[in-house]
Scaffold this motif. Sequence first.
Motif, PDB file in Angstrom:
ATOM      1  N   ALA A   1      29.943  32.348  48.096  1.00 40.34           N
ATOM      2  CA  ALA A   1      30.903  31.557  47.316  1.00 40.34           C
ATOM      3  C   ALA A   1      32.337  31.961  47.626  1.00 40.34           C
ATOM      4  CB  ALA A   1      30.610  31.710  45.823  1.00 40.34           C
ATOM      5  N   SER A   2      32.559  33.233  47.934  1.00 42.63           N
ATOM      6  CA  SER A   2      33.918  33.716  48.201  1.00 42.63           C
ATOM      7  C   SER A   2      34.454  33.283  49.565  1.00 42.63           C
ATOM      8  CB  SER A   2      33.970  35.235  48.077  1.00 42.63           C
ATOM      9  OG  SER A   2      33.354  35.862  49.180  1.00 42.63           O
ATOM     10  N   ILE A   3      33.587  32.812  50.456  1.00 46.82           N
ATOM     11  CA  ILE A   3      34.065  32.370  51.777  1.00 46.82           C
ATOM     12  C   ILE A   3      33.900  30.861  51.975  1.00 46.82           C
ATOM     13  CG2 ILE A   3      33.697  34.628  52.873  1.00 46.82           C
ATOM     14  CD1 ILE A   3      31.180  33.325  54.223  1.00 46.82           C
ATOM     15  N   MET A   4      33.819  30.138  50.870  1.00 48.51           N
ATOM     16  CA  MET A   4      33.673  28.684  50.938  1.00 48.51           C
ATOM     17  C   MET A   4      35.006  27.993  50.650  1.00 48.51           C
ATOM     18  SD  MET A   4      30.457  28.112  51.651  1.00 48.51           S
ATOM     19  CE  MET A   4      30.208  26.389  51.221  1.00 48.51           C
ATOM     20  N   ASN A   5      35.205  26.836  51.271  1.00 50.55           N
ATOM     21  CA  ASN A   5      36.360  25.994  50.993  1.00 50.55           C
ATOM     22  C   ASN A   5      36.205  25.321  49.637  1.00 50.55           C
ATOM     23  OD1 ASN A   5      38.186  26.111  53.184  1.00 50.55           O
ATOM     24  ND2 ASN A   5      36.761  24.939  54.445  1.00 50.55           N
ATOM     25  N   PRO A   6      37.319  25.041  48.963  1.00 48.46           N
ATOM     26  CA  PRO A   6      37.230  24.193  47.772  1.00 48.46           C
ATOM     27  C   PRO A   6      36.621  22.851  48.189  1.00 48.46           C
ATOM     28  CG  PRO A   6      39.394  25.202  47.919  1.00 48.46           C
ATOM     29  CD  PRO A   6      38.678  25.496  49.211  1.00 48.46           C
ATOM     30  N   GLY A   7      35.766  22.316  47.371  1.00 49.68           N
ATOM     31  CA  GLY A   7      35.076  21.080  47.730  1.00 49.68           C
ATOM     32  C   GLY A   7      33.787  21.320  48.486  1.00 49.68           C
ATOM     33  N   GLY A   8      33.441  22.586  48.693  1.00 48.75           N
ATOM     34  CA  GLY A   8      32.249  22.917  49.452  1.00 48.75           C
ATOM     35  C   GLY A   8      30.961  22.811  48.655  1.00 48.75           C
ATOM     36  N   VAL A   9      29.853  22.973  49.391  1.00 49.92           N
ATOM     37  CA  VAL A   9      28.515  22.898  48.803  1.00 49.92           C
ATOM     38  C   VAL A   9      27.683  24.066  49.334  1.00 49.92           C
ATOM     39  CG1 VAL A   9      26.438  21.498  48.495  1.00 49.92           C
ATOM     40  CG2 VAL A   9      28.651  20.369  48.842  1.00 49.92           C
ATOM     41  N   ILE A  10      26.975  24.738  48.430  1.00 51.68           N
ATOM     42  CA  ILE A  10      26.031  25.794  48.803  1.00 51.68           C
ATOM     43  C   ILE A  10      24.647  25.308  48.409  1.00 51.68           C
ATOM     44  CG2 ILE A  10      25.317  28.191  48.468  1.00 51.68           C
ATOM     45  CD1 ILE A  10      28.207  28.743  47.459  1.00 51.68           C
TER      46      ILE A  10
ATOM     47  N   VAL B   1      28.363  30.502  40.251  1.00 54.78           N
ATOM     48  CA  VAL B   1      28.639  31.579  41.191  1.00 54.78           C
ATOM     49  C   VAL B   1      30.079  31.390  41.654  1.00 54.78           C
ATOM     50  CG1 VAL B   1      27.992  32.699  43.340  1.00 54.78           C
ATOM     51  CG2 VAL B   1      26.247  31.554  42.001  1.00 54.78           C
ATOM     52  N   GLY B   2      30.980  32.254  41.207  1.00 55.35           N
ATOM     53  CA  GLY B   2      32.391  32.082  41.530  1.00 55.35           C
ATOM     54  C   GLY B   2      32.876  30.725  41.038  1.00 55.35           C
ATOM     55  N   ASP B   3      33.465  29.942  41.935  1.00 59.49           N
ATOM     56  CA  ASP B   3      33.962  28.605  41.601  1.00 59.49           C
ATOM     57  C   ASP B   3      32.899  27.527  41.806  1.00 59.49           C
ATOM     58  OD1 ASP B   3      36.442  29.656  40.994  1.00 59.49           O
ATOM     59  OD2 ASP B   3      37.254  29.325  43.005  1.00 59.49           O
ATOM     60  N   PHE B   4      31.660  27.931  42.017  1.00 60.90           N
ATOM     61  CA  PHE B   4      30.583  26.978  42.292  1.00 60.90           C
ATOM     62  C   PHE B   4      29.644  26.881  41.097  1.00 60.90           C
ATOM     63  CE2 PHE B   4      32.395  27.833  46.290  1.00 60.90           C
ATOM     64  CZ  PHE B   4      32.206  26.689  47.039  1.00 60.90           C
ATOM     65  N   VAL B   5      29.268  25.654  40.776  1.00 63.38           N
ATOM     66  CA  VAL B   5      28.439  25.373  39.610  1.00 63.38           C
ATOM     67  C   VAL B   5      27.107  24.784  40.064  1.00 63.38           C
ATOM     68  CG1 VAL B   5      28.307  24.022  37.470  1.00 63.38           C
ATOM     69  CG2 VAL B   5      30.513  24.919  38.243  1.00 63.38           C
ATOM     70  N   LYS B   6      26.026  25.294  39.483  1.00 65.80           N
ATOM     71  CA  LYS B   6      24.704  24.725  39.775  1.00 65.80           C
ATOM     72  C   LYS B   6      24.688  23.299  39.227  1.00 65.80           C
ATOM     73  CE  LYS B   6      20.948  25.973  37.466  1.00 65.80           C
ATOM     74  NZ  LYS B   6      19.799  26.767  37.010  1.00 65.80           N
ATOM     75  N   THR B   7      24.499  22.334  40.113  1.00 60.23           N
ATOM     76  CA  THR B   7      24.546  20.940  39.687  1.00 60.23           C
ATOM     77  C   THR B   7      23.172  20.306  39.578  1.00 60.23           C
ATOM     78  OG1 THR B   7      24.911  20.269  41.976  1.00 60.23           O
ATOM     79  CG2 THR B   7      26.860  20.513  40.557  1.00 60.23           C
ATOM     80  N   LYS B   8      22.283  20.705  40.473  1.00 59.16           N
ATOM     81  CA  LYS B   8      20.970  20.075  40.456  1.00 59.16           C
ATOM     82  C   LYS B   8      19.974  20.960  41.189  1.00 59.16           C
ATOM     83  CE  LYS B   8      18.807  15.679  40.639  1.00 59.16           C
ATOM     84  NZ  LYS B   8      18.881  14.275  40.738  1.00 59.16           N
ATOM     85  N   GLN B   9      18.708  20.839  40.766  1.00 60.69           N
ATOM     86  CA  GLN B   9      17.617  21.512  41.458  1.00 60.69           C
ATOM     87  C   GLN B   9      16.598  20.448  41.851  1.00 60.69           C
ATOM     88  OE1 GLN B   9      16.752  24.802  38.526  1.00 60.69           O
ATOM     89  NE2 GLN B   9      17.050  26.007  40.391  1.00 60.69           N
ATOM     90  N   TYR B  10      16.082  20.591  43.048  1.00 60.47           N
ATOM     91  CA  TYR B  10      15.113  19.643  43.593  1.00 60.47           C
ATOM     92  C   TYR B  10      13.833  20.404  43.867  1.00 60.47           C
ATOM     93  CZ  TYR B  10      19.550  17.291  44.526  1.00 60.47           C
ATOM     94  OH  TYR B  10      20.803  16.730  44.406  1.00 60.47           O
ATOM     95  N   ARG B  11      12.702  19.850  43.455  1.00 52.62           N
ATOM     96  CA  ARG B  11      11.412  20.529  43.608  1.00 52.62           C
ATOM     97  C   ARG B  11      10.573  19.833  44.669  1.00 52.62           C
ATOM     98  NH1 ARG B  11       6.495  20.476  39.590  1.00 52.62           N
ATOM     99  NH2 ARG B  11       5.150  21.875  40.746  1.00 52.62           N
ATOM    100  N   TYR B  12      10.011  20.629  45.574  1.00 52.82           N
ATOM    101  CA  TYR B  12       9.120  20.150  46.631  1.00 52.82           C
ATOM    102  C   TYR B  12       7.895  21.055  46.637  1.00 52.82           C
ATOM    103  CZ  TYR B  12      13.474  17.935  47.713  1.00 52.82           C
ATOM    104  OH  TYR B  12      14.635  17.217  47.595  1.00 52.82           O
ATOM    105  N   GLY B  13       6.918  20.718  45.815  1.00 49.70           N
ATOM    106  CA  GLY B  13       5.757  21.583  45.665  1.00 49.70           C
ATOM    107  C   GLY B  13       6.186  22.886  45.021  1.00 49.70           C
ATOM    108  N   LYS B  14       5.933  24.006  45.690  1.00 49.32           N
ATOM    109  CA  LYS B  14       6.304  25.316  45.161  1.00 49.32           C
ATOM    110  C   LYS B  14       7.712  25.745  45.568  1.00 49.32           C
ATOM    111  CE  LYS B  14       1.552  26.979  45.089  1.00 49.32           C
ATOM    112  NZ  LYS B  14       0.614  27.976  45.594  1.00 49.32           N
TER     113      LYS B  14
END
Length: 183
Positions: free
Chosen positions: A133-142, A156-169
Motif C-alpha cells: 500500500a505504501s508504494i502504490m499510486n493514488p487511484g491504485g488497486v491491490i 490498509v493504509g489509504d486502501f479500503v477493502k471494497t469487495k471479495q470474490y469467491r471461486y470455490g475455496k
Amino acid sequence: MRVITGTARGRKLLTLQGEEVRPTTDRVKEAVFSIIQFQIEGRRFLDLFAGSGQMGIEALSRSAAQAVFVDARKESIDTIQKNLRSTGLEKGARVHHMDAQVFLSQKNEPFDLAFLDPPYQTGLLQQVLPQVASIMNPGGVILCEHPQKEEMPERVGDFVKTKQYRYGKIMVTAFWHEDVINS
C-alpha cells in the motif's frame, strides 16, 4: 495455462512443478482482469510472488506499460523469463529474483496495480500488504488471492477493502485507493 487476451492471446505459458506451487486458475485470472479491465492500459503492474509470471504477462498483453515480477525462487525466475521470451513481452518487463519483503523495502517507483498471491497459510499476505500500500499510486488497486477462510483487513493504509470474490475455496479481495471510492 495460457494468455487470455491481448497481444499474446492464446500463447501457452510454462508452469512450475511441485507441491508448493499453486498457479492461479484461468477462471480466477479472468475474474481479476475483469475487475481491473479499464485500469490496465499504460499502467505499472506489480506481480508479487510471481510464480510463472502469468498475471504480469496477462497485464502486459493487455497493454500495461510495465510489469514488475518478484519471486524468491530461482525456478520461478527462469520460468518467468522463458514465458516472457515466448510471448514477446520482455520489453515491458522487469524481473527481480529476491524476497518480496526485501523488494518492498527498497525505494521503488509507485505502482498502479498490484497482484499478491503468496504461499497460503504463511502470514505473508498480512505482512506485505502495508508495504505494498505504501508504494502504490493514488487511484491504485491491490488484488489479493487467498484461501476463503483467511481474514483480510478492512483497510490498509489509504486502501479500503471494497469487495471479495469467491471461486470455490479461493477468494480474491480488492482494495481500492480511498480517492477512487470517494470520487
